[in-house]
Write an enzyme that holds these catalytic residues in place. Structure first.
Site, PDB file in Angstrom:
ATOM      1  CG  ASP A 137      -1.925   1.150   1.455  1.00  0.00           C
ATOM      2  OD1 ASP A 137      -1.776   2.227   0.645  1.00  0.00           O
ATOM      3  OD2 ASP A 137      -3.050   0.710   1.788  1.00  0.00           O
ATOM      4  CG  ASP A 155      -0.176   5.994 -12.674  1.00  0.00           C
ATOM      5  OD1 ASP A 155      -1.558   6.043 -12.902  1.00  0.00           O
ATOM      6  OD2 ASP A 155       0.463   5.500 -13.477  1.00  0.00           O
ATOM      7  CB  THR A 157      -7.638   3.109  -9.102  1.00  0.00           C
ATOM      8  OG1 THR A 157      -7.288   2.771  -7.975  1.00  0.00           O
ATOM      9  CG2 THR A 157      -7.219   2.032 -10.038  1.00  0.00           C
TER      10      THR A 157
HETATM   11  N1  SAM Z   1      -3.727   5.733 -15.260  1.00  0.00           N
HETATM   12  C1  SAM Z   1      -4.661   5.198 -14.454  1.00  0.00           C
HETATM   13  C2  SAM Z   1      -6.012   6.043 -14.426  1.00  0.00           C
HETATM   14  O1  SAM Z   1      -6.213   7.241 -14.226  1.00  0.00           O
HETATM   15  O2  SAM Z   1      -6.960   5.458 -14.407  1.00  0.00           O
HETATM   16  C3  SAM Z   1      -4.195   4.317 -13.240  1.00  0.00           C
HETATM   17  C4  SAM Z   1      -3.729   3.311 -13.568  1.00  0.00           C
HETATM   18  S1  SAM Z   1      -2.736   2.294 -12.652  1.00  0.00           S
HETATM   19  C5  SAM Z   1      -3.387   0.694 -13.273  1.00  0.00           C
HETATM   20  C6  SAM Z   1      -3.731   2.437 -11.119  1.00  0.00           C
HETATM   21  C7  SAM Z   1      -3.204   1.571 -10.027  1.00  0.00           C
HETATM   22  O3  SAM Z   1      -3.238   2.097  -8.895  1.00  0.00           O
HETATM   23  C8  SAM Z   1      -3.892   0.289  -9.841  1.00  0.00           C
HETATM   24  O4  SAM Z   1      -2.979  -0.909 -10.407  1.00  0.00           O
HETATM   25  C9  SAM Z   1      -4.266  -0.040  -8.234  1.00  0.00           C
HETATM   26  O5  SAM Z   1      -3.929  -1.355  -8.109  1.00  0.00           O
HETATM   27  C10 SAM Z   1      -3.104   0.728  -7.873  1.00  0.00           C
HETATM   28  N2  SAM Z   1      -3.428   1.578  -6.635  1.00  0.00           N
HETATM   29  C11 SAM Z   1      -4.627   1.736  -5.830  1.00  0.00           C
HETATM   30  N3  SAM Z   1      -4.511   2.005  -4.654  1.00  0.00           N
HETATM   31  C12 SAM Z   1      -3.367   1.971  -4.199  1.00  0.00           C
HETATM   32  C13 SAM Z   1      -2.773   2.009  -2.988  1.00  0.00           C
HETATM   33  N4  SAM Z   1      -3.174   2.522  -1.973  1.00  0.00           N
HETATM   34  N5  SAM Z   1      -1.196   1.873  -2.988  1.00  0.00           N
HETATM   35  C14 SAM Z   1      -0.614   1.617  -4.313  1.00  0.00           C
HETATM   36  N6  SAM Z   1      -1.193   1.306  -5.550  1.00  0.00           N
HETATM   37  C15 SAM Z   1      -2.599   1.378  -5.470  1.00  0.00           C
END
Ligand code: SAM
Length: 275
Positions: A137, A155, A157
């Site tokens: 996380d 970057d 979600t």
């Molecule tokens: N470009 C994209 C958009 O705006 O839709 C984002 C793409 S990237 C795949 C987003 C990533 O953030 C996901 O793979 C998700 O698992 C990750 N994510 C979400 N919450 C998170 C957290 N607390 N720590 C690390 N990664 C996280």
């Protein structure tokens, strides 16, 4: 057969793409993950039915979430990428010569694995010797590192589920503490059309924590409304005072020295959100 993928971008608006075939589907401990091959955008990464990135338009988002801030900092050496499991952000960061280390902290290892297998054009730098991948996380990682990174890129979600905390004032405080004295933070901050209140709140939070807060825009066709926002918090450097002559020539298709500056030119309805 006529197959279509539909994303409800708001509860009353749908984007639909004709699908050639589904390449991968999986329920991870964090989300539903799919990679589909679409006619218009090519291979597409979908999480919880929300488009994350596509082969055709990914360059816009990945170049803009990285190069604007990287070229604003005078000598970025250590970079943290939170989220971004597809690898596109990391691919752009390692284009900069000054970078010695990129820590990539993604909560869901399955996204990284699926990107490596189905999106090699995007994930191609995940094995780069300067890149360290941590499956954890991002909130936890930031809390346990102080004055460590020159640049932190969020970057993420959308602000639901595991990403919710990545849009909070408490997290921005932790980011500030995790950055070096001249550090910069940049995050994707959703659509000015559909998430105006969120953008307003984020800007107020970041402006209350960092000496400088700036918002910039890019056009990402598969995101709701197309027009997309990024918020930057900076301890020292101003992206508008960058010396054009120092912007290194990079292999990019959206970002350029002109775009660096023009992306901060905001339409009045967006300026209104920042008042
Ligand atoms: N470009 C994209 C958009 O705006 O839709 C984002 C793409 S990237 C795949 C987003 C990533 O953030 C996901 O793979 C998700 O698992 C990750 N994510 C979400 N919450 C998170 C957290 N607390 N720590 C690390 N990664 C996280």
């Amino acid at each position: 057969m006529d197959l279509w993928f539909e994303e409800y971008q708001t509860k009353d608006m749908v984007i639909a793409c004709r699908v050639r075939r589904t390449l991968h589907e999986e329920k991870t401990p964090f989300q539903n993950l799919a990679v589909i091959d679409t006619v218009e955008f090519g291979r597409m990464l979908v999480l919880d039915n929300v488009i994350q990135t596509t082969i055709r338009d990914e360059f816009v988002y990945h170049e803009m979430i990285t190069h604007v801030a990287l070229n604003t900092h005078q000598k970025p050496v250590n970079v943290l990428v939170i989220g971004g499991g597809d690898g596109g952000t990391v691919r752009e960061v390692v284009k900069h010569q000054s970078i010695e280390k990129v820590v990539h902290c993604e909560i869901d290892g399955s996204v990284i694995e699926a990107a490596k297998k189905y999106l090699p054009e995007i994930s191609c730098a995940l094995e780069h010797p300067k890149v360290e991948i941590i499956v954890d996380d991002g909130i936890k990682h930031v809390r346990s590192h102080k004055s460590h990174y020159d640049l932190i890129i969020v970057d993420s979600t959308d602000p639901v589920g595991p990403a919710e905390g990545l849009f909070s004032a408490a997290f921005y405080q932790d980011i500030h503490a995790c950055l070096t004295d001249d550090g910069i933070f940049v995050a994707q901050t959703e659509s000015p059309f559909f998430n105006g209140e969120l953008i307003k709140r984020i800007h107020q939070d970041v402006a209350g924590i960092f000496p400088l807060a700036r918002l910039f825009l890019a056009n990402v066709p598969t995101y709701p409304g197309g027009l997309w926002s990024f918020t930057m918090g900076s301890k020292k450097y101003d992206p508008l005072e960058v010396d054009r002559a120092n912007i290194a020539k990079l292999d990019t298709r959206y970002y350029s020295p002109d775009i660096h500056f023009s992306s901060f030119v905001l339409p009045p309805f967006v300026q209104e959100l920042l008042k």
